[in-house]
Motif scaffolding. Structure first.
Motif, PDB file in Angstrom:
ATOM      1  N   ALA A 124       0.829  -1.208   0.000  1.00  0.00           N
ATOM      2  CA  ALA A 124       0.000   0.000   0.000  1.00  0.00           C
ATOM      3  C   ALA A 124       0.862   1.255   0.000  1.00  0.00           C
ATOM      4  O   ALA A 124       0.569   2.231  -0.700  1.00  0.00           O
ATOM      5  CB  ALA A 124      -0.933  -0.010   1.218  1.00  0.00           C
ATOM      6  N   VAL A 125       1.940   1.244   0.783  1.00  0.00           N
ATOM      7  CA  VAL A 125       2.827   2.408   0.820  1.00  0.00           C
ATOM      8  C   VAL A 125       3.490   2.597  -0.542  1.00  0.00           C
ATOM      9  O   VAL A 125       3.589   3.707  -1.069  1.00  0.00           O
ATOM     10  CB  VAL A 125       3.895   2.234   1.932  1.00  0.00           C
ATOM     11  N   SER A 126       3.916   1.487  -1.100  1.00  0.00           N
ATOM     12  CA  SER A 126       4.599   1.536  -2.391  1.00  0.00           C
ATOM     13  C   SER A 126       3.664   2.050  -3.493  1.00  0.00           C
ATOM     14  O   SER A 126       4.081   2.805  -4.372  1.00  0.00           O
ATOM     15  CB  SER A 126       5.115   0.137  -2.739  1.00  0.00           C
ATOM     16  N   ALA A 127       2.406   1.655  -3.392  1.00  0.00           N
ATOM     17  CA  ALA A 127       1.435   2.017  -4.429  1.00  0.00           C
ATOM     18  C   ALA A 127       0.772   3.360  -4.179  1.00  0.00           C
ATOM     19  O   ALA A 127       0.050   3.875  -5.050  1.00  0.00           O
ATOM     20  CB  ALA A 127       0.356   0.932  -4.516  1.00  0.00           C
ATOM     21  N   ALA A 128       1.023   3.947  -3.020  1.00  0.00           N
ATOM     22  CA  ALA A 128       0.312   5.178  -2.652  1.00  0.00           C
ATOM     23  C   ALA A 128       0.646   6.319  -3.598  1.00  0.00           C
ATOM     24  O   ALA A 128       1.781   6.443  -4.074  1.00  0.00           O
ATOM     25  CB  ALA A 128       0.662   5.566  -1.212  1.00  0.00           C
ATOM     26  N   ALA A 129      -0.326   7.156  -3.857  1.00  0.00           N
ATOM     27  CA  ALA A 129      -0.096   8.335  -4.689  1.00  0.00           C
ATOM     28  C   ALA A 129       0.782   9.342  -3.967  1.00  0.00           C
ATOM     29  O   ALA A 129       1.523  10.098  -4.591  1.00  0.00           O
ATOM     30  CB  ALA A 129      -1.444   8.977  -5.040  1.00  0.00           C
ATOM     31  N   ALA A 130       0.716   9.336  -2.653  1.00  0.00           N
ATOM     32  CA  ALA A 130       1.436  10.339  -1.860  1.00  0.00           C
ATOM     33  C   ALA A 130       2.937  10.102  -1.880  1.00  0.00           C
ATOM     34  O   ALA A 130       3.388   8.958  -1.931  1.00  0.00           O
ATOM     35  CB  ALA A 130       0.937  10.292  -0.413  1.00  0.00           C
ATOM     36  N   PRO A 131       3.710  11.179  -1.844  1.00  0.00           N
ATOM     37  CA  PRO A 131       5.154  11.021  -1.670  1.00  0.00           C
ATOM     38  C   PRO A 131       5.468  10.435  -0.300  1.00  0.00           C
ATOM     39  O   PRO A 131       4.796  10.751   0.682  1.00  0.00           O
ATOM     40  CB  PRO A 131       5.706  12.447  -1.794  1.00  0.00           C
ATOM     41  N   VAL A 132       6.471   9.574  -0.282  1.00  0.00           N
ATOM     42  CA  VAL A 132       6.895   8.928   0.956  1.00  0.00           C
ATOM     43  C   VAL A 132       8.280   9.468   1.320  1.00  0.00           C
ATOM     44  O   VAL A 132       9.233   9.281   0.567  1.00  0.00           O
ATOM     45  CB  VAL A 132       6.968   7.394   0.792  1.00  0.00           C
ATOM     46  N   VAL A 133       8.358  10.125   2.457  1.00  0.00           N
ATOM     47  CA  VAL A 133       9.623  10.722   2.871  1.00  0.00           C
ATOM     48  C   VAL A 133      10.041  10.169   4.227  1.00  0.00           C
ATOM     49  O   VAL A 133       9.234  10.127   5.162  1.00  0.00           O
ATOM     50  CB  VAL A 133       9.520  12.263   2.946  1.00  0.00           C
ATOM     51  N   GLY A 134      11.302   9.752   4.299  1.00  0.00           N
ATOM     52  CA  GLY A 134      11.810   9.219   5.556  1.00  0.00           C
ATOM     53  C   GLY A 134      12.934  10.056   6.119  1.00  0.00           C
ATOM     54  O   GLY A 134      13.568  10.841   5.413  1.00  0.00           O
ATOM     55  N   LEU A 135      13.157   9.891   7.426  1.00  0.00           N
ATOM     56  CA  LEU A 135      14.247  10.589   8.116  1.00  0.00           C
ATOM     57  C   LEU A 135      15.207   9.555   8.687  1.00  0.00           C
ATOM     58  O   LEU A 135      14.771   8.601   9.347  1.00  0.00           O
ATOM     59  CB  LEU A 135      13.703  11.475   9.247  1.00  0.00           C
ATOM     60  N   SER A 136      16.469   9.754   8.465  1.00  0.00           N
ATOM     61  CA  SER A 136      17.441   8.751   8.902  1.00  0.00           C
ATOM     62  C   SER A 136      17.552   8.693  10.430  1.00  0.00           C
ATOM     63  O   SER A 136      17.762   9.715  11.083  1.00  0.00           O
ATOM     64  CB  SER A 136      18.821   9.057   8.330  1.00  0.00           C
ATOM     65  N   PRO A 137      17.431   7.489  10.990  1.00  0.00           N
ATOM     66  CA  PRO A 137      17.654   7.327  12.433  1.00  0.00           C
ATOM     67  C   PRO A 137      19.139   7.146  12.743  1.00  0.00           C
ATOM     68  O   PRO A 137      19.514   7.053  13.900  1.00  0.00           O
ATOM     69  CB  PRO A 137      16.870   6.062  12.753  1.00  0.00           C
ATOM     70  N   ILE A 138      19.935   7.085  11.676  1.00  0.00           N
ATOM     71  CA  ILE A 138      21.381   6.911  11.838  1.00  0.00           C
ATOM     72  C   ILE A 138      22.064   8.242  11.540  1.00  0.00           C
ATOM     73  O   ILE A 138      21.829   8.849  10.493  1.00  0.00           O
ATOM     74  CB  ILE A 138      21.913   5.838  10.866  1.00  0.00           C
ATOM     75  N   ILE A 139      22.881   8.678  12.470  1.00  0.00           N
ATOM     76  CA  ILE A 139      23.633   9.919  12.276  1.00  0.00           C
ATOM     77  C   ILE A 139      25.103   9.630  12.553  1.00  0.00           C
ATOM     78  O   ILE A 139      25.447   9.102  13.618  1.00  0.00           O
ATOM     79  CB  ILE A 139      23.128  11.035  13.220  1.00  0.00           C
ATOM     80  N   GLY A 140      25.921   9.951  11.583  1.00  0.00           N
ATOM     81  CA  GLY A 140      27.361   9.745  11.781  1.00  0.00           C
ATOM     82  C   GLY A 140      27.725   8.289  12.018  1.00  0.00           C
ATOM     83  O   GLY A 140      28.640   7.974  12.774  1.00  0.00           O
ATOM     84  N   GLY A 141      26.976   7.414  11.402  1.00  0.00           N
ATOM     85  CA  GLY A 141      27.321   5.995  11.501  1.00  0.00           C
ATOM     86  C   GLY A 141      26.868   5.307  12.766  1.00  0.00           C
ATOM     87  O   GLY A 141      27.267   4.185  13.058  1.00  0.00           O
ATOM     88  N   ALA A 142      26.001   5.962  13.532  1.00  0.00           N
ATOM     89  CA  ALA A 142      25.502   5.327  14.764  1.00  0.00           C
ATOM     90  C   ALA A 142      24.057   5.751  15.008  1.00  0.00           C
ATOM     91  O   ALA A 142      23.651   6.842  14.605  1.00  0.00           O
ATOM     92  CB  ALA A 142      26.372   5.733  15.958  1.00  0.00           C
ATOM     93  N   PRO A 143      23.293   4.891  15.638  1.00  0.00           N
ATOM     94  CA  PRO A 143      21.922   5.282  15.951  1.00  0.00           C
ATOM     95  C   PRO A 143      21.929   6.430  16.952  1.00  0.00           C
ATOM     96  O   PRO A 143      22.777   6.483  17.838  1.00  0.00           O
ATOM     97  CB  PRO A 143      21.304   4.024  16.571  1.00  0.00           C
ATOM     98  N   VAL A 144      21.015   7.360  16.784  1.00  0.00           N
ATOM     99  CA  VAL A 144      20.911   8.492  17.704  1.00  0.00           C
ATOM    100  C   VAL A 144      20.564   7.996  19.101  1.00  0.00           C
ATOM    101  O   VAL A 144      21.027   8.505  20.101  1.00  0.00           O
ATOM    102  CB  VAL A 144      19.826   9.471  17.207  1.00  0.00           C
TER     103      VAL A 144
END
Lengths: 319, 319
Positions: free
Chosen positions: A218-238
């Motif tokens: 459903a997410v893949s087929a959705a008309a809406a843009p899908v935007v994510g935020l990286s939980p990894i910063i500088g090579g490590a999880p925040v």
């Protein structure tokens, strides 16, 4: 604007608070919460991620801790210890126990987890529509090898009791293969104007939500843009130990590797932290528009700015 | 000496503490506890009388109150109110909640109430063998008529919520007719050297225990002398509202009427308070040896003296 966000616990909840700060009263936010972390403790159904979202957005969260209730008391836990009834390693305060008692009572009476969550939110007024990913039982288990041999433990045991100190060899979302999306989940995704992946754990939070048959599609087929935020910063999880569970699925703990793990079939945009600006090219080379912006949720303003950047990127990729 | 006592809540528990003070280490006390007061609250199984005995003899009771835990906290109850989940009228503290959570978890796992009670007593070490009257569900209901009409309410609703302010028209031990005595109950009665009826409520505590098929017959047939202590002093219950439920079964709230209600087929001896010395003749006329001794459990010494008087009367009537 109809915004749908998939969310795990602490990171997701804090991001959602920032998102609420930047939307207008006319905007509608639907949160699809991870329930793979759910666990039965003391005969009660505990939904850590749903509760963290509910408490955080409803003003009841323990701010410093990120989970559990503010001004908590711990009488029940002390009594459990006196009775010799475990586990001791999971911290349930008295106020938190009340939530699990109410939830368990309603589930036993025949209400679905969706209905229970809606009922609990009548009190908490989180300002979003909070849906569990599924009303069916899904439990993330982690395969490990230690002095007791190779075995699968509940995700909470791996995370909270063992502090992810031993390598995760596999992540098994038990029950996910036969689980159905909760009522409203697929409809919300299909009707969304924007879909967001907060900086939640890409494997055991958002990954588990996507593992419920129908949701990834459903997410893949959705008309809406899908935007994510990286939980990894500088090579490590925040926060947390996301690198451990990323390794279990063969993904490096880098901002670009996580984007590629989701893939261009899911993501229409990706935000990395400014210190990972070097990762932008690799992500864009995979066909995913990418921006480098500050991604540390240090305070409400910084978090709101992240949410704004995510919505802006969604607008850019939409056209 | 093997002593069996039938017991309700506060009065029974306090008497048992006095009894423990006067027996020798070789004596064995088996307590058959009333479970007709049991109630399901918030999806949890609550056994007020068993818990009052357990907490009182185990050193955890709230002394002034007579029920519930010392140094209690009330977070869960406040949360239930915030969720709008009732009932509000039943006071369950956080520590007490823990007991009900453990009990409910064990019952759901398939253990019997006897087994659960034994497990809880591993912690509390009450110094007696505490048996529920039955492992089967029995719930005392009370028929009342008020502005909402004529209806049956749970005993706890009558007692705690309505404070017995309206007349009890009938006492209905729902389920008692098909309940079986818990394992060990009939054996303990048959093997007893002395059987005691503490100054518990003769209708809804001891009466309910006796309503479980087989128990009344076993007490009546027992070789041991059966001695009871009047819960009525000077025409009124020492504590609680026993007069209300006595009226429902057509028994006057007097020390002699209660003895005659039990009857000479059950009782081999009866103790009334010194201020009810005038009732001795009527009780003895019914064939029940009777003594007038102080029956107010004002402190440990007074309570121990009551227990001693009961055991002495048992010895007298035995020969």
């Amino acid at each position: 604007m109809r915004i749908v966000a998939l969310a795990g616990g602490i990171g997701g909840a804090r991001f959602l608070r920032g998102l609420k700060d930047v939307v207008t009263p006319e905007d509608e936010i639907t949160v699809i919460g991870n329930t793979g972390d759910d666990i039965h403790l003391f005969g009660l159904k505990v939904c850590p991620d749903l509760d963290t979202v509910m408490y955080t957005l409803g003003g009841g969260i323990h701010e410093e801790q990120g989970w559990g209730r503010a001004d908590e008391t711990w009488s029940v836990k002390a009594e459990m210890k006196a009775y010799g009834v475990g586990p001791e390693w999971f911290g349930l305060g008295d106020k938190d126990f009340a939530t699990h008692i109410v939830r368990s009572q309603m589930l036993t009476a025949g209400y679905s987890l969706s209905q229970v969550t809606e009922a609990l939110c009548v009190r908490w007024k989180p300002g979003v529509r909070l849906l569990p990913m599924s009303d069916d039982r899904v439990e993330t288990h982690v395969r490990i090898t230690d002095s007791e041999g190779t075995r699968a433990v509940h995700f909470q045991e791996y995370w909270v009791r063992l502090h992810a100190a031993v390598d995760a060899e596999a992540i098994i979302p038990v029950g996910a293969d036969t689980a159905k999306p909760a009522p409203g989940v697929l409809e919300a995704i299909a009707a969304a104007d924007v879909i967001l992946f907060p900086p939640s754990n890409p494997v055991v939070s958002i990954g588990t939500i996507l593992a419920v048959p129908g949701i990834r599609q459903a997410v893949s087929a959705a008309a809406a843009p899908v935007v994510g935020l990286s939980p990894i910063i500088g090579g490590a999880p925040v926060r947390g130990m996301a690198d451990k569970v990323l390794a279990a699925v063969g993904v490096a703990a880098t901002a670009d590797a996580v984007a590629l793990h989701y893939g261009a079939d899911l993501l229409d945009g990706w935000l990395v932290d400014t210190q990972d600006a070097g990762a932008v090219a690799a992500v864009e080379a995979a066909g995913i528009p990418c921006r480098a912006v500050p991604l540390l949720m240090t305070d409400a303003d910084a978090t709101a700015a992240m949410a704004r950047a995510a919505l802006e990127l969604a607008e850019q990729v939409r056209s």
